[in-house]
Every structure is written in structure tokens, then in C-alpha cells.
Design an enzyme around this catalytic site. Structure first.
Site, PDB file in Angstrom:
ATOM      1  N   HIS A  23       2.880   9.881   0.493  1.00  0.00           N
ATOM      2  CA  HIS A  23       3.604   9.501  -0.723  1.00  0.00           C
ATOM      3  C   HIS A  23       3.543  10.621  -1.761  1.00  0.00           C
ATOM      4  O   HIS A  23       2.480  11.017  -2.216  1.00  0.00           O
ATOM      5  CB  HIS A  23       3.106   8.168  -1.280  1.00  0.00           C
ATOM      6  CG  HIS A  23       3.231   7.080  -0.255  1.00  0.00           C
ATOM      7  ND1 HIS A  23       2.644   5.849  -0.401  1.00  0.00           N
ATOM      8  CD2 HIS A  23       3.893   7.035   0.935  1.00  0.00           C
ATOM      9  CE1 HIS A  23       2.934   5.105   0.659  1.00  0.00           C
ATOM     10  NE2 HIS A  23       3.690   5.813   1.501  1.00  0.00           N
ATOM     11  N   ASP A  26       8.445   6.830   4.941  1.00  0.00           N
ATOM     12  CA  ASP A  26       8.176   5.839   3.890  1.00  0.00           C
ATOM     13  C   ASP A  26       9.039   6.246   2.704  1.00  0.00           C
ATOM     14  O   ASP A  26       9.190   7.451   2.417  1.00  0.00           O
ATOM     15  CB  ASP A  26       6.699   5.876   3.456  1.00  0.00           C
ATOM     16  CG  ASP A  26       5.809   4.964   4.293  1.00  0.00           C
ATOM     17  OD1 ASP A  26       6.247   4.514   5.367  1.00  0.00           O
ATOM     18  OD2 ASP A  26       4.659   4.722   3.858  1.00  0.00           O
ATOM     19  N   CYS A  46       4.053   3.345  -7.899  1.00  0.00           N
ATOM     20  CA  CYS A  46       4.065   2.641  -6.609  1.00  0.00           C
ATOM     21  C   CYS A  46       4.503   1.191  -6.745  1.00  0.00           C
ATOM     22  O   CYS A  46       5.149   0.646  -5.850  1.00  0.00           O
ATOM     23  CB  CYS A  46       2.677   2.629  -5.997  1.00  0.00           C
ATOM     24  SG  CYS A  46       1.964   4.229  -5.705  1.00  0.00           S
TER      25      CYS A  46
HETATM   26  N1  ABU Z   1       0.651   5.299  -2.543  1.00  0.00           N
HETATM   27  C1  ABU Z   1       0.323   6.493  -3.236  1.00  0.00           C
HETATM   28  C2  ABU Z   1      -0.987   7.046  -2.750  1.00  0.00           C
HETATM   29  C3  ABU Z   1      -1.007   8.512  -2.799  1.00  0.00           C
HETATM   30  C4  ABU Z   1      -2.390   9.080  -2.764  1.00  0.00           C
HETATM   31  O1  ABU Z   1      -3.322   8.403  -2.319  1.00  0.00           O
HETATM   32  O2  ABU Z   1      -2.593  10.207  -3.212  1.00  0.00           O
END
Ligand code: ABU
Length: 422
Positions: free
Chosen positions: A293, A244, A406
Site C-alpha cells: 500500500h 490491491d 486507509c
Molecule cells: N494499509 C497501509 C499499511 C502500510 C504500511 O504498513 O506501511
């Protein structure tokens, strides 16, 4: 601040160069709950609600949720587009924080300066939006199908700019296989503006067949996962390269890629073989049982200064990096800054992200950051470390996979392929 007219229309080598152009996601009315599939076992966060109803799947029925997220995204675009911005005083920031958790922020407020509200020239960041699509449509490949897609609130997950290259990530979830199409027109427009300087690539699309996933992964208890956590084996295996875009962070000539639920070693190797001009490093976070992520875990904020001021990386105290991998940073004048605990640990019932969206910030320059308005502890920490901090409401996005970082994909920063790790 005059534009650097020589910059290609696509140019982003770092997370922190002055941000000139950015894509912001869109909360379409057809946005869906993340479907359950081999790469993802979505679940309701609220234990009471989880007993009453199964995971809903399909289009988000509560229109207020998509409306709120879209209103917050539009407001964010407005702030990015503005030449000047009024930075809140700590008192005003505390008022926002109080809406989230009264007692914690009141205690903090009493320890902070109160009258530093001011207007400053931040320069305009041009914004583009992802295209509307019907996310409720089922999608399929030869060996799989998904009852719906997801949404395009988070272009960060699917798209990355590496220098002068636009790259579409492979992705690992079936429901997100076509999500990059919400950015396709933007990519083509940019590439056609300057096709000899701008590259536009798509990483090999995986088969998304059952063989790509570790069947036993979801059956493990947290205890079992804890036992095997140093093996860094997650739900995707190594059969095909997977990544990703949001598992990558850029620091000039070096990029750092988190091994995770959504990025495997083959994906990191694919990046190495296709970007020989960059040094590609893997990063591991041994205490994160479900990593996905890097932008809620390890966030480079500013490089070391010429006057020997330390470079700074905001790190997640619950997910410290592997010590051996930090040596490169400390040897080159970077310091790790522990993020404070989020202002609240509450998340919307259908959010599939962690409470660490609190540290999902966007850099407008090495000295200016945008954070969520309730995050007063973070506001104080960053202000104390010399940053101008702009706050925006973004909790409406938490149900749609992300927050301030994000929901963006940076296209153009005033930066270069600098070697920060000589
Ligand atoms: N899309 C970022 C999510 C990362 C996390 O849940 O820590």
C-alpha cells in the site's frame, strides 16, 4: 463553496481535488484478526505477548478494540460532514501528542507558535459507510479456504475510483476475497444513477490457488531479502494479475502503482490495458522489504501552482523512491517532502501495519489535510508548508489495518483529468 453540478456522481482523478463524497469503513463487532495464509504471515508485535500466545486468528475478542475503532470512525464522519471545523492551535495539538509521547512533543512544542486556533469554512464532505457483514464466517473457493474473513475498516484496499470508473481490485489475500461486497450496494446505487457516464468494473478475481504464491518467500531471512531486494520479488508471483487498490495513487491523467507484496507486474499491466485514457506508471521503493500500500510511502499532496509554486509529495524517509523514477516528477515542478518520524513507534500488539500509518493522511483539498491527532511533527511540517491541518483521533484503527486514508474510499472530488506531467 457551491457544488459543481455537472460533475458525475463518481469522479476522482487526483488524491487532492476538493473532496465532495467519500466512503468510510466500519469496525463491525465481527471484525477478525488477519488470518495466516500464503499471502500473509500475521504476527504479534509485542515480543513478550508473542512468547505467551500464538497468533489468535478469528474474531477480535476484545470488544473495546472494535468499539474504539468504530467510535473514531463515526467521529471522523462527523468532522467530514461538518461545514466548518475548528483547527487546533499547536498548543492543543501538542496536548494530544503528549498523550502519546511526552518528551518528544514537549520539545517540539517549545519551538512552535501557540495561538493559531481558528474556525474555518471547509465545506461539507458527504459520507457513506460500508455495509455490516459477518466477518467471522469461513470462506472458500474451489482451491482454497480461509477460517474467517478480515473486516471492512479499509475500503481503500479493495476499491478505487479512477476518473468516472469504480474499480474493485483483485486482492491477493484469500481472507479478503469477498471484502468488496461491503461496498457493493454503494457501487450499484452510484452506477444506476448515471450508467452512461459511470463505469463499474471488477478486475478478474484470482484463483487464490497455491500456484499464485512464491513458496520460499516467507522462509527468507531479512538478510536474504536485503540481498535480493532489487529484484522486487514478493509473496505473489506473476501467474495471475494481482493488485490491491491501495497500491495506486492518482495524479490526474497519470496514475502511479507500487510494485509490492499485494501488486505484481501483471496487475500493473492489467491496469494499463484497461485504462488507455490514463498513463499508468510503476513505482518501486527499493528499501522496503515488505511493501504493501502506497499510502504510507508516497503521498501526493498538491500539484504545482500556476505561479510556479512547487507541487509536493510526502515521502517516507525509510522508503525512498527509486531515483530514476523521480525524474518525471522533478522535471514537472514537483518536490519531495520527507515525512518526519512518527510521534511514537509503538503499535498495538495485533496491528499488521507499520508505524508509518503516521503519514496515512486524507486530503480534503489541495490546501486542507486530515491527519492523526498525535502526529505533532507532521502537523508542524504540513503547517509550515502552508496547509490547513485538521487532526482527528484514529489510533484505534491501527489494529484494523489502517488509519485515516486507509479507512476511506473517495467517490467524488472536484477535479479533472488534468495533465500534471506534460
Ligand atoms: N494499509 C497501509 C499499511 C502500510 C504500511 O504498513 O506501511
Amino acid at each position: 463553496m457551491p457544488d459543481n453540478v455537472d460533475l458525475p456522481a463518481v469522479n476522482a482523478w487526483t488524491q487532492f481535488g476538493r473532496l465532495l463524497k467519500v466512503v468510510v469503513g466500519r469496525a463491525d463487532p465481527t471484525s477478525c484478526h488477519l488470518p495466516v495464509e500464503p499471502a500473509c504471515q500475521s504476527e504479534i508485535n509485542d515480543p513478550y505477548l508473542a512468547e505467551q500466545i500464538p497468533w489468535p486468528g478469528g474474531q477480535v475478542k476484545h470488544r473495546k478494540s472494535t468499539k474504539l475503532a468504530e467510535a473514531q470512525l463515526q467521529n471522523f464522519c462527523h468532522i467530514l460532514e461538518s461545514e466548518t471545523v475548528q483547527v487546533k492551535s499547536v498548543r492543543e495539538a501538542a496536548e494530544c501528542g503528549r498523550l502519546v509521547e511526552k518528551r518528544r512533543t514537549e520539545a517540539l512544542r517549545s519551538n512552535t507558535k501557540e495561538n493559531d486556533a481558528r474556525v474555518f469554512q471547509k465545506g461539507r464532505t458527504r459520507t457513506l459507510r460500508t455495509k455490516s457483514m459477518d466477518w467471522s464466517k469461513p470462506v472458500a473457493g474451489p482451491e482454497w479456504s480461509s477460517p474467517s474473513q478480515y473486516c471492512a475498516t479499509c475500503p481503500r484496499d479493495t476499491m478505487i475510483t479512477l476518473g468516472n470508473t469504480i474499480l474493485e481490485a483483485t486482492m491477493s489475500k484469500r481472507s479478503r476475497y469477498f471484502e468488496h461486497l461491503a461496498c457493493r450496494e454503494i457501487c450499484l446505487d452510484l452506477w444506476r444513477q448515471d450508467p452512461l457516464r459511470i463505469k463499474f468494473w471488477s478486475a478478474p478475481k484470482p484463483s487464490m490457488s497455491d500456484e499464485m504464491y512464491n513458496p520460499g518467500f516467507w522462509a527468507k531471512t531479512d538478510e536474504e531479502r536485503f540481498q535480493s531486494m532489487r529484484s522486487y520479488e514478493f509473496c505473489v508471483n506473476e501467474k495471475e494479475p494481482i493488485f490491491d487498490a491501495a497500491d495506486i495513487t492518482r495524479v490526474g491523467k497519470d496514475i502511479f502503482v507500487q510494485k509490492s507484496m499485494t501488486t505484481n507486474d501483471s496487475g500493473i499491466m492489467w491496469l494499463k490495458s484497461h485504462f488507455p485514457e490514463l498513463r499508468v506508471h510503476a513505482l518501486h521503493f527499493p528499501y522496503d522489504l515488505y511493501p504493501s500500500h502506497i499510502d504510507c510511502t508516497f503521498v501526493p499532496l498538491r500539484p504545482p501552482g500556476k505561479d510556479r509554486e512547487d507541487g509536493l509529495v510526502l515521502i517516507n524517509p525509510e522508503r525512498p523512491p527509486l531515483r530514476a523514477e523521480l525524474e518525471l516528477w522533478s522535471q514537472n515542478g514537483w518536490k519531495m517532502l520527507n515525512a518526519p518520524m512518527p510521534a511514537t513507534l509503538d503499535r498495538p500488539a495485533f496491528s499488521q501495519s507499520s508505524y508509518w500509518l503516521s503519514m496515512n493522511l486524507l486530503s480534503l483539498s489541495p490546501s486542507t489535510l486530515v491527519i492523526e491527532e498525535a502526529e505533532l511533527p507532521l502537523y508542524n511540517l504540513l503547517s509550515e508548508n502552508g496547509f490547513d491541518v485538521i487532526t482527528v483521533p484514529m489510533r484505534g484503527m491501527y489494529e484494523f489495518g489502517g488509519a485515516i486514508h486507509c479507512c476511506t474510499w473517495d467517490l467524488q472530488r472536484d477535479d479533472a483529468c488534468t495533465d500534471y506531467f506534460p
